[in-house]
Design an enzyme around this catalytic site. Structure first.
Site, short mmCIF file in Angstrom:
data_model
loop_
_atom_site.label_atom_id
_atom_site.label_comp_id
_atom_site.label_asym_id
_atom_site.label_seq_id
_atom_site.Cartn_x
_atom_site.Cartn_y
_atom_site.Cartn_z
N THR A 24 26.44 39.27 58.80
CA THR A 24 25.48 38.68 58.63
C THR A 24 24.77 39.22 59.69
O THR A 24 25.30 39.35 61.19
CB THR A 24 25.94 37.41 58.63
OG1 THR A 24 27.13 36.73 57.93
CG2 THR A 24 24.80 36.44 58.76
N LYS B 153 22.81 36.31 52.02
CA LYS B 153 23.69 35.85 52.65
C LYS B 153 23.10 34.04 53.20
O LYS B 153 23.50 33.02 54.12
CB LYS B 153 24.47 36.58 53.24
CG LYS B 153 24.75 36.19 54.79
CD LYS B 153 26.35 35.15 53.64
CE LYS B 153 27.13 34.70 55.77
NZ LYS B 153 27.92 35.50 55.84
N LYS C 259 24.25 31.60 64.95
CA LYS C 259 22.87 32.90 64.91
C LYS C 259 22.55 33.13 63.92
O LYS C 259 21.43 33.31 63.96
CB LYS C 259 24.17 34.18 65.27
CG LYS C 259 23.78 35.48 65.40
CD LYS C 259 24.63 36.54 64.50
CE LYS C 259 25.51 36.56 64.28
NZ LYS C 259 25.59 37.32 62.94
#
Length: 291
Positions: free
Chosen positions: A94, A169, A237
């Site tokens: 990601t 995502k 994150k």
């Protein structure tokens, strides 16, 4: 037979690599901590690559699953000298959509393909091979890499050109934040009302409020247990990536901002726990409400 390599054997990557082996596709693996790759390769009878370049030289498709944007770019750079023109790099990390586009452009310089293929479904989905995979990149590259993706996931959706998978995502991670906020807060509220929480979950999970997180994480969080599915630190994150992408559009996203603030307020050890550990913070509100 497609020769598939795997780089990045963390909590998600290791079971994904095992599923590639079960499908008869895994040829070699590399990990920054070499012992992890050596253990997997001893288990599967495949080759432990000494370097990303060594991995690239052995494979037709290389799946990467690393922790951060710079990690991906570093692995791509390390592989470049050994990549054949028809190799496809499938990145399941990601990272920011722009990072995916940068990696794709770099690989295109040597004639290699790139698909950004971030996944959703947690460690359970990684183990079961039922991940949802959001794909950005060329349709012809997806067609060639599809057997590898099908070994790891049950729902593969082509979103568009390079970067589109990561944009999807990011959308997912914002939604996960909102669901985490709602479920942990609601269950903390229900417990403060003196309700039998197992019955609350049983009643709610089949109604309009039902969702995967409630069903899978609700029972453990009301016991004060937070078995790892998706680390708080990793979701934070990812939400920082969402924050930057939104800032590029001149927008602040309230759910993102609130969740980052709340994660920062959790005890330090919670960073390595599942995101359901947010239940601690929500429960604390009620414990201090009479002070």
């Amino acid at each position: 037979m497609l020769r598939v390599g795997f780089a990045g054997l963390g909590a998600m990557g290791l079971p994904m690599a095992r599923n590639l082996h079960r499908a008869g596709l895994l040829t070699a693996a590399w990990n920054r901590t070499a012992a992890k790759a050596e253990a997997l390769c001893a288990e599967t009878g495949t080759a432990a690559a000494a370097t990303p370049s060594d991995l690239a030289a052995q494979c037709d498709v290389i799946v990467t699953c690393v922790s951060a944007d710079q990690d991906l770019l570093d692995v791509v750079e390390a592989m470049l000298p050994a990549l054949a023109a028809d190799v496809i790099v499938v990145d399941c990390s990601t990272v920011a959509a722009q990072t995916a586009r940068t990696a794709a452009a770099r690989l295109a310089e040597v004639g290699a393909g790139f698909l950004d293929c971030p996944v959703s479904g947690g460690t359970e989905g990684a183990v079961a091979g039922t991940l949802s995979i959001m794909v950005g990149g060329a349709a012809e590259h997806l067609q060639r890499a599809r057997p590898a993706l099908e070994a790891m996931g049950s729902n593969i959706v082509h979103m568009g050109p390079a970067g589109a998978g990561q944009a999807a995502k990011a959308t997912n991670q914002i939604m996960v934040a909102g669901i985490n906020q709602a479920v942990t807060e609601a269950l903390a509220f229900g417990r403060a009302q003196g309700l039998p929480m197992e019955k609350v979950i049983a009643a709610l999970e089949t109604g309009a409020a039902g969702n995967w997180f409630l069903s899978k994480r609700g029972p453990s969080m009301i016991r004060g247990e937070f078995p790892l599915g998706f680390k708080v630190a990793l979701h934070a994150k990812d939400l920082e990536i969402c924050r930057r992408m939104a800032a590029d559009l001149g927008v602040k996203l309230p759910v993102v901002e609130m969740t980052l603030l709340h994660y920062a307020r959790l005890p330090e050890h919670s960073a390595d726990e599942d995101i359901s550990a947010l239940f601690r913070l929500k429960s604390d509100m009620f414990e201090t409400s009479d002070d």
